[in-house]
Design a protein around this motif. Sequence first.
Motif, PDB file in Angstrom:
ATOM      1  N   ALA A  95       0.819  -1.217   0.000  1.00 33.29           N
ATOM      2  CA  ALA A  95       0.000   0.000   0.000  1.00 33.29           C
ATOM      3  C   ALA A  95       0.852   1.266   0.000  1.00 33.29           C
ATOM      4  O   ALA A  95       0.362   2.341  -0.363  1.00 33.29           O
ATOM      5  N   VAL A  99      -0.092   2.398  -6.964  1.00 37.76           N
ATOM      6  CA  VAL A  99      -0.677   1.259  -7.658  1.00 37.76           C
ATOM      7  C   VAL A  99      -1.263   1.663  -9.009  1.00 37.76           C
ATOM      8  O   VAL A  99      -1.393   0.835  -9.903  1.00 37.76           O
ATOM      9  N   GLU A 112      -4.034  -4.630  -3.350  1.00 43.61           N
ATOM     10  CA  GLU A 112      -3.313  -3.659  -2.531  1.00 43.61           C
ATOM     11  C   GLU A 112      -3.334  -4.122  -1.077  1.00 43.61           C
ATOM     12  O   GLU A 112      -4.399  -4.300  -0.483  1.00 43.61           O
TER      13      GLU A 112
END
Length: 228
Positions: A95, A99, A112
């Motif tokens: 995270a 992304v 994620e």
Amino acid sequence: MATTSAPPFAELYSPGRPFTWPELQSLAADGLLTRLHQRGYTLPEVTASPQLRARAAATAVPEGIRQRVVAGRMTAAWIYGCAEEPDRLALLVDAKRRVSSLRNTRGCTLHEVRLGPFDVVSMGGLMVSSPLRTALDIALHVDAVRAIPALEGLLARPERDVRLRLLVLAIESTPRVPHKKAALEKLSLLAPALVSGGPVDVKNAVDPPDSTEDVAQVLGVAHLEREP
């Protein structure tokens, strides 16, 4: 006289390395190659080790993102030899990384997550979720039909690096884990004595050094998939 070095990944053949896809299929039909994964083959005498399967998975991940993702879930279970190869690669993305640039990666499903220092190992040129993290993610996020055989395989690994009692305790001891009830139901099918439909008896579930806090830290239960 100069000697030529062996081609990279000599044990693994995929389209363009050095044969075309039709050539690979023809060689396999003649018994000269054995299929390892969807688009990769090996020589018949080569043992399909976790390192080789990780190398095969790495060839399916675009080189530009290979160091930014972690093979996880059923892909990791396949790499460890505990499941059939899934149709799509399951890739974990920490995270803390961006992304958005990875969303259009073809043939892959991105998840994620938060990854801790014990959650990732490196093999075959690819980062892979550790066996413990793999088992935890499968219990939480994979349907029972596929999850239970994979968990049985992970628990039976000769390295004995996945312990069912620790998995149960890790899931039970963390209050905000998504899909917690379903995960415990899957684990109860493997060992009913450890999961009785309520909290785990932590006094008898693990050895004294394996406190809830230690288990949570080692298994990375604080590093699970983020809720939407």
